[in-house]
Design a protein around this motif. Sequence first.
Motif: not given
Length: 444
Positions: A127-134, A153-158, A180-182
């Motif tokens: 798996w790949v797990y990603a969390v938005g800021p805080r 892989q990439k995380v998009v911080v809106y 803070k959504n991603i």
Amino acid sequence: MSKPYQPTPEGLAKAEQRRLKKQQAKLHPPPKTENEQGHILPREWLDISSQTTGTSGRTVRLMTWNLLAQSLVRRELFPTSDCLKAGQREHMLYNEINSHNATICCLQEVDRTEKLFPQLEKPGYSWVYAVGPRKKHGCLIAYRKDAYECVRQKVVVYDEEEVRAEGDGNARRGLSFRTKNIGSLVALRQLGGGDDGIIVATTHLFWHPAYAYERARQAGVLVREVTKFRTEGTEIEQRWPCILAGDFNFGPDDPAYSLLVGDELLPAQKARLESSRVVHATVDPAISVDGASAAEEEEEGAESGENDPDRIIVHARAAQPTDGLLTDTELEDLFRQSGTPTSAYDTGLRTLPDLAAGGLTFGSRVSIPEGRRGAFEPVYTSYTHYWQAVLDYIFVLDAPGRDVSVVRLAKPHSKDSFGEGLPRKGVCGSDHISLAADLRWPST
């Protein structure tokens, strides 16, 4: 005449022992097994392969589900639920995930990872797990490690994504709310020979019902970044289909849905966008508010009453041209530069009109004008005492010359299945209902 029965002292002692044993069993019943604790409502599958073209190629089963983060659980938000404690829900969550036997799982509101990760390892997922800021919860993409490997892989911080070239930082981003959504993106290469693969994105868009503009902006950014992510790969990766699955927090009659699937905006949708073109205190610190209240608005479920669809916007001012919020035309351009996704459920269930007659589609309870998309989404994907809605989707963005077909779908549950509201023992461990689809596309 025979004498009445007189129990012996030994018989009386044995009877007393049996009575005490029964009493102890009632007071201290044996613990339930994991299977009993994890019982869920069985899911039927709909085979629509006979309704589709291009039946040869690779088939992948993908599911998406919002798990309902334990950090967001509040009794006042789920007054009719009988299983809000983590220990009451967790085995139901694991069983739901495993029941689909999916190749790829997109999960949102994932917390308590120390419990979940070992459960994903058992059936052979990476798996790949990603969390938005805080953020206290995040997005997870799990995939069978005997079927795929993650190559990028990439995380998009809106909050940080720009949508225009001019103006200062905030204006270039066109933000109405710092949420803070991603979005989490992965490129998965098929194992076992061949150069095929798939681009998968999962997301959890901003929850607030009144912020239609911000959700539309985030959805547009996601499609743009998924398309960009594909083009940044190798020549082979540029021919992989893209799947966008998750909790989009908008309904099929929402302006963001219409923008995403290529329908023109209706006057009522334009009005919703216009009324939500505001700038919140999270973007403009000059707006004077109670700090604690402003912070609470960022997190889904943090305030009582978040389930009211007519909730008013607070702690915000009307947007000015210098704030850089996108116009309707600019929003349309943002979406159209990236192609037009289709919905797996709206496409697949459209071939089964009996489901609409049986009350299992969104269009059976909400009128969608003929010729527009969205009527054949599931009747509900989230169902609580306060909130009954369609919020979750599986969208498909075809690769050049390689159209994706929907061959099977997990059948929507009827409203009667949910009782007084989810989560509910023996039914579902989350307030959302999982979606799953078998998707097929031609081999390279």
